[in-house]
Design an enzyme around this catalytic site. Structure first.
Site, PDB file in Angstrom:
ATOM      1  N   GLU A 226      -1.660  53.112   0.929  1.00 21.99           N
ATOM      2  CA  GLU A 226      -2.135  52.296  -0.194  1.00 21.99           C
ATOM      3  C   GLU A 226      -1.453  52.680  -1.498  1.00 21.99           C
ATOM      4  O   GLU A 226      -1.703  52.096  -2.543  1.00 21.99           O
ATOM      5  CB  GLU A 226      -3.660  52.411  -0.341  1.00 21.99           C
ATOM      6  CG  GLU A 226      -4.156  53.838  -0.405  1.00 21.99           C
ATOM      7  CD  GLU A 226      -5.686  53.954  -0.303  1.00 21.99           C
ATOM      8  OE1 GLU A 226      -6.396  53.027  -0.711  1.00 21.99           O
ATOM      9  OE2 GLU A 226      -6.163  55.008   0.167  1.00 21.99           O
TER      10      GLU A 226
ATOM     11  N   MET B 124      -3.693   6.893  -4.822  1.00 26.32           N
ATOM     12  CA  MET B 124      -2.611   6.029  -5.302  1.00 26.32           C
ATOM     13  C   MET B 124      -3.064   4.572  -5.266  1.00 26.32           C
ATOM     14  O   MET B 124      -4.182   4.273  -4.875  1.00 26.32           O
ATOM     15  CB  MET B 124      -1.357   6.278  -4.465  1.00 26.32           C
ATOM     16  CG  MET B 124      -0.700   7.613  -4.843  1.00 26.32           C
ATOM     17  SD  MET B 124       0.805   7.912  -3.927  1.00 26.32           S
ATOM     18  CE  MET B 124       0.194   8.201  -2.300  1.00 26.32           C
TER      19      MET B 124
ATOM     20  N   CYS C 247      -6.714  47.160   6.291  1.00 25.72           N
ATOM     21  CA  CYS C 247      -8.158  47.190   6.065  1.00 25.72           C
ATOM     22  C   CYS C 247      -8.520  46.763   4.664  1.00 25.72           C
ATOM     23  O   CYS C 247      -9.631  46.958   4.215  1.00 25.72           O
ATOM     24  CB  CYS C 247      -8.718  48.568   6.390  1.00 25.72           C
ATOM     25  SG  CYS C 247      -8.064  49.872   5.333  1.00 25.72           S
TER      26      CYS C 247
ATOM     27  N   SER D 192      -3.140  52.578   8.247  1.00 22.32           N
ATOM     28  CA  SER D 192      -3.934  51.402   7.910  1.00 22.32           C
ATOM     29  C   SER D 192      -3.585  51.031   6.485  1.00 22.32           C
ATOM     30  O   SER D 192      -3.789  51.828   5.568  1.00 22.32           O
ATOM     31  CB  SER D 192      -5.420  51.710   8.052  1.00 22.32           C
ATOM     32  OG  SER D 192      -6.168  50.575   7.688  1.00 22.32           O
TER      33      SER D 192
ATOM     34  N   GLY E 108      -7.324   7.267  -1.744  1.00 24.50           N
ATOM     35  CA  GLY E 108      -7.714   6.679  -3.025  1.00 24.50           C
ATOM     36  C   GLY E 108      -6.957   7.215  -4.219  1.00 24.50           C
ATOM     37  O   GLY E 108      -7.274   6.873  -5.357  1.00 24.50           O
TER      38      GLY E 108
ATOM     39  N   TYR F  95      -3.479  45.352  14.407  1.00 25.45           N
ATOM     40  CA  TYR F  95      -4.772  44.699  14.159  1.00 25.45           C
ATOM     41  C   TYR F  95      -4.966  44.443  12.672  1.00 25.45           C
ATOM     42  O   TYR F  95      -4.287  45.036  11.829  1.00 25.45           O
ATOM     43  CB  TYR F  95      -5.928  45.557  14.690  1.00 25.45           C
ATOM     44  CG  TYR F  95      -6.118  46.842  13.935  1.00 25.45           C
ATOM     45  CD1 TYR F  95      -6.910  46.876  12.783  1.00 25.45           C
ATOM     46  CD2 TYR F  95      -5.504  48.023  14.338  1.00 25.45           C
ATOM     47  CE1 TYR F  95      -7.080  48.049  12.073  1.00 25.45           C
ATOM     48  CE2 TYR F  95      -5.677  49.200  13.637  1.00 25.45           C
ATOM     49  CZ  TYR F  95      -6.465  49.207  12.500  1.00 25.45           C
ATOM     50  OH  TYR F  95      -6.622  50.357  11.790  1.00 25.45           O
TER      51      TYR F  95
ATOM     52  N   ASN G 119      -5.658  46.462  -0.980  1.00 24.11           N
ATOM     53  CA  ASN G 119      -6.235  46.330  -2.326  1.00 24.11           C
ATOM     54  C   ASN G 119      -5.510  47.263  -3.278  1.00 24.11           C
ATOM     55  O   ASN G 119      -5.009  46.863  -4.321  1.00 24.11           O
ATOM     56  CB  ASN G 119      -7.719  46.684  -2.319  1.00 24.11           C
ATOM     57  CG  ASN G 119      -8.526  45.772  -1.443  1.00 24.11           C
ATOM     58  OD1 ASN G 119      -8.049  44.723  -1.045  1.00 24.11           O
ATOM     59  ND2 ASN G 119      -9.744  46.169  -1.139  1.00 24.11           N
TER      60      ASN G 119
ATOM     61  N   ARG H 150       0.832  -1.206   0.000  1.00 26.99           N
ATOM     62  CA  ARG H 150       0.000   0.000   0.000  1.00 26.99           C
ATOM     63  C   ARG H 150       0.867   1.257   0.000  1.00 26.99           C
ATOM     64  O   ARG H 150       1.912   1.301   0.633  1.00 26.99           O
ATOM     65  CB  ARG H 150      -0.862   0.054   1.256  1.00 26.99           C
ATOM     66  CG  ARG H 150      -2.002  -0.907   1.310  1.00 26.99           C
ATOM     67  CD  ARG H 150      -2.824  -0.647   2.587  1.00 26.99           C
ATOM     68  NE  ARG H 150      -4.132  -1.254   2.514  1.00 26.99           N
ATOM     69  CZ  ARG H 150      -4.450  -2.462   2.972  1.00 26.99           C
ATOM     70  NH1 ARG H 150      -3.513  -3.200   3.538  1.00 26.99           N
ATOM     71  NH2 ARG H 150      -5.680  -2.896   2.864  1.00 26.99           N
TER      72      ARG H 150
ATOM     73  N   HIS I  52     -16.083   7.783  -0.257  1.00 30.73           N
ATOM     74  CA  HIS I  52     -15.204   8.747  -0.912  1.00 30.73           C
ATOM     75  C   HIS I  52     -15.810  10.143  -0.923  1.00 30.73           C
ATOM     76  O   HIS I  52     -15.169  11.127  -0.535  1.00 30.73           O
ATOM     77  CB  HIS I  52     -14.927   8.289  -2.348  1.00 30.73           C
ATOM     78  CG  HIS I  52     -14.073   9.245  -3.119  1.00 30.73           C
ATOM     79  ND1 HIS I  52     -14.612  10.157  -4.009  1.00 30.73           N
ATOM     80  CD2 HIS I  52     -12.737   9.454  -3.111  1.00 30.73           C
ATOM     81  CE1 HIS I  52     -13.632  10.869  -4.524  1.00 30.73           C
ATOM     82  NE2 HIS I  52     -12.478  10.462  -4.005  1.00 30.73           N
TER      83      HIS I  52
ATOM     84  N   ARG J   8      -4.914   7.035  11.990  1.00 31.04           N
ATOM     85  CA  ARG J   8      -4.422   8.334  11.518  1.00 31.04           C
ATOM     86  C   ARG J   8      -5.365   9.387  12.081  1.00 31.04           C
ATOM     87  O   ARG J   8      -6.494   9.079  12.478  1.00 31.04           O
ATOM     88  CB  ARG J   8      -4.387   8.392  10.005  1.00 31.04           C
ATOM     89  CG  ARG J   8      -5.756   8.174   9.374  1.00 31.04           C
ATOM     90  CD  ARG J   8      -5.685   8.184   7.845  1.00 31.04           C
ATOM     91  NE  ARG J   8      -6.983   7.829   7.288  1.00 31.04           N
ATOM     92  CZ  ARG J   8      -7.210   7.622   5.998  1.00 31.04           C
ATOM     93  NH1 ARG J   8      -6.219   7.730   5.130  1.00 31.04           N
ATOM     94  NH2 ARG J   8      -8.414   7.327   5.565  1.00 31.04           N
TER      95      ARG J   8
END
Lengths: 918, 918
Positions: free
Chosen positions: B778, B110, B864, B797, B108, B884, B801, B99, B484, B366
């Site tokens: 930013e 291998m 943020c 802050s 599943g 934070y 983005n 195995r 499965h 396991r």
């Protein structure tokens, strides 16, 4: 306790407390008066009140330091002793002038008061001494006009309505009297008439300003001192400093100096001169003078002055007597002083002198302003004369002056057939064409809306400065080469013609009459400022001559001094040829996409569009195949033109939608060629639209998504190189991947390069091809991860346009909405798209170079943004250790100069190091 | 010379060479078999071939290390000795299994080969020994099927056409025989029939694969070993590793172990169990078993298994006999082993066992996969039971698992009236709704075009993994809680129902039949995966319950461990209330502009638009005055809701044109209100258009050009605060200036703040107002010049983005054109808008914090951007020392957990330090 400061510096009788290198403290004028005194040159005694008094004055609610009074008194006593006269002494009165003098010359921007010390008590004594009552009353008349305006009205903060100022009212009184007595000129008035005029003046002053005219010399002196300090923060001075970029906190010094008079009769005179010709640079003593006149009369341009000597007479001044002819002895003395000064200062001096009853007095010396042409010639000739070193020579021409020489000129062919309106003095270089406007305000307004204008004035004065700045050229009817208009225009390298007496310029009726012809506001005229010719209509202008021998010699000196390489941005074989003429050592940026917008066939553009609108890799590969021969030929031509010098070729960069045609006919043609419908073409084009195209699908991102497009370009570069090699020519391409932000992008494209290279080697049966692979660093992340980028890049070229956009988050196309406010509110010191933002974008560049070279010590680094032609930015590039800058071909000489200047500044006295590989 | 490596580790008879902590070398299965052996738990003897053999195999053109052969032979001899049998011994043959066993479970993915050692020589002996010829022939039949497929076909690299694989062909042979003899199930075949089947199988193998079936045990063993190593790089395994983010270079270990049989008759059995309930977390031994079966039969979900014990029977399994009832002694032994394992491993174990003729053997232990609900409950309860510490408890729930609990569920109200189609086993949490698809490929395709789908299958197998990933939910007709589908869905926290036998799912006809009803592809269904209920149609989903007591208790543990503060992004009093419920310690981002798009009146939006379209400062000031009360009330409500916790209020940020209405009616209304024409409104709106609005006139740039807009917002914030103070309430606003790139911008706005503050203090008769002034970082330049920014900012802050947009030059709205290629070509490891690009953007953040704190050591720093809710990004924020993170209210619990986990990881065993000011 603070060390007691010295606020007043005395000079006179061959000994001065100051020196030429004390400009910060004494101002330029004061420092040089001291220096001349020490050089035993005859200078009327006087003293300088330091700039520190001015800053103290503004820092302490317009109060003087306590010690000032005593120091001034002591200095006045010193002057009295040297001159053998006393301020206010009825028998032998001393008269003094009170003049501003800042670190940098601010011509006419601050106030001056002359003839201080004339009072009812001293006038009789002075009349006795001079035996010239007319002179004395005229001097008193001038004092009243000047003092009442400058001290009693302006410095007092009075703001009379337009045309109601005391000076204007006094001028009316004088005009009235002249009319009454039938006098044409001021000089026609007799002593008695002038005496009566003074009485009328004093009455008028009392009436208008509600105060008597001060009759005490001390009061006059301190009034004048206050007025000069006040004028440092006058509107004109502030506006001038803004334009010239001078700091507001420098302050001005004040020079109080014994009066000498050029208007004491025909054995008296006054003049202004340059130790070399400030317009051409010719090594000849050059100047202008007037007999029986005060200095202001020359500078103001009211009377057209005489030439200084025979050898510098022009066709305009050939009929006038020179000082050399009229007073040969005095001229000889003056010429000796000229030699003394040039040898001492090792630079061209701008001097003022007065001859009082045959005695020569020097009133000023300073480094003279000059045209770019003159600066260049003086630099080259003084180097030849071993007056200066190479390192000094390159500092003698500013980039702006060099720029003048690179300015457009009127097309000489068009000039041959152009209609000449008039000739005047060639006061500012180059050629320009524009529409006639008559006031400074109009010049500002018209040029703000995009009109090219030429400001046409009888004469200019400091109030006109902003309009002169806005205009493309300046034209005056009066004034000489040292008139206000000429000085200012020369300083800026602006095209200017002065003293064009044939023109009757009438601002009131908005007309220029010349012979029987009348020009109106908005009519086009053209100026050749280098020759002084005014043409009717709009003449074409052409690019300057890069093969000017003086320029070539000077730039060779620059090349010997600089350490930074200079390349050009060029997009075609033709551009490349121009670039080499201007001395480019390679091409730093060849934008492959630009070839599609060249002259001639629009076939390549059409094929590019086909490629862009392709939907599948197959369509795109077919379009690339069609495009390939055009791209290859263009690149081959450019590589051949550069003859083995490096040529950095940037792969396709801009967002694709930029290339999509907007008009329907072109869209239809594309649709037919692609075998799709018109609406499909539009749909595909719309699919390319982006919200923020600057940060969109462009540069290497196109190469990642459309590897076939990269492959076509790379193959074009390498096959062009291989073909040249086969033809026995030299070629050194540098393939540049744009808009990268991670080394993985480079690796991806490098795999394509490796594949194509192998194919090209096989096709041409070659063993090797010399070329480099590198990247543009224009995304902040690329700079920050430069250590990794350098592992896959053999060179970096900083794309500072985009780096500025991304680094500051400023879209260049959109900053118009806020940049003016940002500059006005001093939030940014300058437009970062014009000169590198050293603190922010510069930091990214520093990090990029440092980290890049940490990985690859020999990393070649350059810049190819538009900043590559900006001197301040070039200095920065030198300091951070770049190998080269690249700029537009016409800026290459500027870059060579700027690079030389920073090399000198960076290591004064050092021999230039071996230049890096460029 | 390299130290000789140990490639094979033996285990058996209570002694093993390996240990549980050797997973990297022995794989999870091997390490745990060794550990169990050492714990004296009955494990069939065997040995583990290390992962190093696998990596050697791939590094050396699929060759084994020279020493391997001898080591295996020695280990086989060891097994033979312990088991008292010999491989290939005709009298007493040893059978072994082979195995795979990687570091992490890859269920599943291998290959496995069982019954190695059965040959024509050993079969008679085994029949004698077992007296069970049917069992022996069935075992041989299985060996041929498995081995011919896995070793002879797959590992040999054969790729037969669909349906032509050897296994399928053998299945046809078997079906044919069943049909011939009238057998319904495999088990109906007699020993003789099976023996004949084996003969047919061997002939078929020879026919199809052109090779005889190997009849030598050594050849079988080495064939199996090779096949297992090969399967590490099989398609399924690679695809699974990609999804799970497992490295390709780990390699797998192999376990060769003596076979024990659960299919030796009714005194034999096999089962799979969890030491606690993996779906609910309940502290009850939970499992499934089958008599007379092999382990694969349970896992494959072909037969519905029996419950392990009485207490865990459900309504679905109440009628089935449990192991506790059928074999009480064996069950007792198994329960003791369960206790032993939990105490030893201190975590829930997933075990496999086999009972061979009444003897219990453990085949695997396991750490068990579990739902989020179960993980949470186990974490909390094991902490209560003092099995684990707080620090360990917080690592027991992954952010993804916690996310499950925060997943949307079906609206309970809708469920009451919803039409129930069927009930099944609750295999994956939460609720979902989607459209029926029948194949993995369709699930991928439909979801790629934005459809929400539910993958409906009879049962799932490893080939379905990518489709399961793409689907919003999974529904199977067969299989148990350990099938499965259930295992995979649980691992991902995906909504899943299995064993829903009432449904006839027919992929061929694309229909699901249930009773007299038929569903077709594309029909909507809804799943309650926590209860196992399938509904017809599209049921609404709702947000989860933040007050779940187990969740609250667990998050308190997280709070005790973490050092990073957690705030929420909230734009209204309502959002603020939700944020506090989820445990936010403040608001890290209140976007003032968002209030204009709230529910209710569109009056504020209308007034905002008026302000935006104002042309003069007067118009704009008037519009601001109208807008003021709305802004103030909204801010006041939010401040009040947060009751003194800090609230970071960002001044107006987006480009103005975003707010301009597009429809004519609204434009007309605006025109009337402004007293201008419709065309003027359009013109003004057009004037706001920008080429790259993300880098245009936005954020503080608006505040600089329109100071009256800043002033209105600042006044709203400070008056709201003052009013709350006057009402005896608490309020702590933090004014945040967005899109800054130079400290001068901050100073400009700070001057407005100072002025308004003085006015508000006076108006309310207050002595002081507590608030902070800070900025969003930013823009890359802001980070680079953070030392200066911090002089005027009390907090930073990070707006990750925009920092990602500018730092990488990626417009978030436009990356779609290339991001998929970037991820697919591994040019970027992940979408930088989902998880912080630590190398680039992270570098800017590090520089920003370091330089900012150099100027202001106490500088408060947070984040943020949307990354504030991403665990990997939160870990980064912790590591760089932020105070934070701020994220959406629903992500706050994730952030609390992620912060706790990084605190543990960062300083294992250390007591949590005092938290910073948040």
């Amino acid at each position: 306790m603070a060390k007691a400061r010295k606020y007043v510096y005395f000079f006179g009788a061959g000994k001065a407390e100051g020196r030429a290198d004390m400009k910060e403290l004494l101002g330029g004028k004061g420092a040089n008066l001291a220096e001349m005194t020490n050089l035993k040159i005859p200078v009327p005694a006087g003293f300088t009140i330091t700039t520190e008094v001015c800053t103290h004055y503004y820092a302490h609610s317009r109060k003087y330091p306590a010690e000032l009074k005593a120091a001034v008194n002591k200095a006045v006593a010193g002057v009295e002793k040297v001159m053998g006269k006393k301020l206010g002494d009825p028998e032998n009165p001393l008269l003094v002038s009170c003049r501003s003098g800042a670190r940098a010359s601010m011509p006419g921007m601050m106030e001056t008061v002359l003839n201080i010390g004339l009072t009812t008590a001293t006038i009789p004594g002075l009349i006795r001494l001079t035996a010239n009552p007319r002179f004395v009353w005229d001097a008193y008349r001038r004092l009243i006009m000047m003092y009442s305006d400058v001290v009693m009205e302006k410095a007092a903060g009075l703001e009379p309505a337009e045309g109601r100022g005391i000076r204007t009212q006094l001028e009316h009184v004088m005009e009235h009297m002249k009319h009454e007595v039938g006098a044409k000129a001021d000089t026609d008035l007799t002593a008695e008439q002038l005496e009566r005029l003074c009485t009328l003046f004093r009455a008028k002053v009392q009436e208008v300003l509600q105060k008597p005219f001060p009759d005490d010399p001390q009061e006059q002196l301190w009034g004048a001192i206050g007025a000069v300090f006040q004028s440092w923060n006058g509107k004109r001075a502030i506006s001038y400093r803004r334009i010239e970029g001078l700091p507001d906190d420098w302050g001005t010094a004040i020079n109080v100096q014994a009066m000498v008079f050029g208007n004491m009769g025909d054995d008296s005179a006054t003049g202004v001169a340059f130790t070399r010709n400030p317009a051409t640079g010719e090594d000849k003593f050059f100047g202008e003078w007037l007999t029986n006149a005060q200095g202001e009369d020359v500078v103001a341009g009211i009377r057209t002055p005489n030439p200084l000597n025979i050898s510098t007479k022009s066709e305009h001044t050939a009929h006038l007597k020179s000082l050399e002819e009229v007073m040969p002895q005095t001229y000889k003395a003056l010429a000796a002083i000229r030699n003394n000064l040039e040898k001492h200062y090792r630079d061209m001096q701008d001097i003022e002198f007065t001859i009082e009853k045959g005695t020569l007095w020097m009133l000023q010396t300073r480094t003279g302003k000059r045209t770019g042409t003159a600066a260049l010639r003086m630099g080259v000739e003084m180097l030849r004369q071993r007056l200066i070193t190479k390192e000094v020579a390159v500092t003698r021409v500013t980039p702006a002056q060099l720029d003048e020489l690179l300015h457009r000129i009127l097309d000489p062919k068009a000039e041959k057939t152009g209609k000449v309106l008039a000739k005047g003095l060639p006061a500012g270089p180059g050629g320009t064409t524009g529409r006639v406007v008559f006031t400074a305000a109009e010049a500002v307004a018209w040029s703000a809306r995009g009109e090219k204008v030429i400001l046409c004035r009888k004469e200019t004065n400091p109030e006109d400065v902003e309009g002169m700045r806005a205009a493309g050229g300046i034209l005056t009817a009066l004034g000489g080469m040292t008139s206000h208009a000429a000085l200012v225009a020369r300083g800026w390298g602006k095209c200017c013609i002065v003293g064009c007496g044939a023109l009757k310029i009438d601002a009131a009726s908005r007309t220029i009459t010349v012979g029987d012809q009348t020009l109106r506001e908005g009519d086009w005229i053209s100026l050749n400022g280098s020759k002084g010719v005014v043409y009717a209509g709009q003449l074409p202008t052409v690019d300057p001559d890069p093969e000017n021998p003086m320029l070539v010699e000077f730039l060779k000196v620059c090349d010997a001094v600089r350490r930074l390489g200079v390349r050009a941005n060029a997009d075609s074989p033709k551009d490349a040829a121009v670039a080499r003429k201007f001395g480019a050592e390679g091409i730093g940026l060849l934008r492959t996409e630009h070839m599609f917008y060249g002259e001639g066939s629009d076939e390549p553009l059409f094929k590019l569009r086909k490629m862009i609108l392709s939907k599948t890799p197959e369509e795109r590969r077919a379009a690339c195949d069609e495009l390939f021969p055009y791209v290859k030929n263009d690149i081959k031509g450019t590589l051949a033109a550069m003859d083995g010098l490096p040529v950095t070729i940037r792969l396709l960069d801009p967002p694709l939608h930029e290339f999509v045609p907007q008009d329907e006919a072109k869209q239809k043609e594309l649709a037919d060629s692609l075998g799709i419908s018109l609406s499909d073409v539009r749909k595909r084009a719309e699919g390319l639209h982006e919200s923020n195209p600057m940060m969109g699908h462009r540069g290497v991102r196109l190469g990642i998504t459309y590897p076939e497009v990269s492959e076509m370009q790379i193959r074009a570069i390498l096959e062009a190189t291989a073909e040249l090699l086969k033809e026995g020519k030299k070629a050194l391409p540098e393939i540049m991947i744009p808009v990268t932000c991670t080394v993985e992008e480079l690796k991806d494209q490098a795999a394509i390069i490796a594949k194509v290279k192998a194919e090209v080697l096989a096709k041409f049966g070659l063993k090797k091809l010399n070329f480099l692979v590198g990247t543009m660093i224009e995304i902040p992340r690329a700079a920050l991860t430069a250590n990794k980028m350098a592992a896959a890049a053999e060179f970096f070229s900083f794309g500072t346009n985009d780096l500025t956009q991304m680094g500051l988050g400023f879209s260049r196309d959109d900053v118009g909405a806020f940049m003016p406010d940002y500059i006005a509110k001093k939030i940014l010191p300058a437009d970062p798209f014009q000169t590198i933002d050293q603190e922010g974008v510069g930091e990214l560049i520093k990090i990029g170079i440092e980290r890049g070279r940490a990985t690859r010590p020999g990393l070649k680094v350059g810049i190819c943004g538009e900043h590559g032609g900006d001197p301040a930015s070039i200095h920065f590039c030198h300091k951070v250790g770049m190998n080269y800058v690249s700029c537009s071909p016409f800026r290459v000489p500027i870059a060579r100069l700027a690079a030389a200047q920073i090399a000198v500044k960076d290591a004064p006295g050092k021999k230039p190091a071996k230049k890096g590989r460029k």
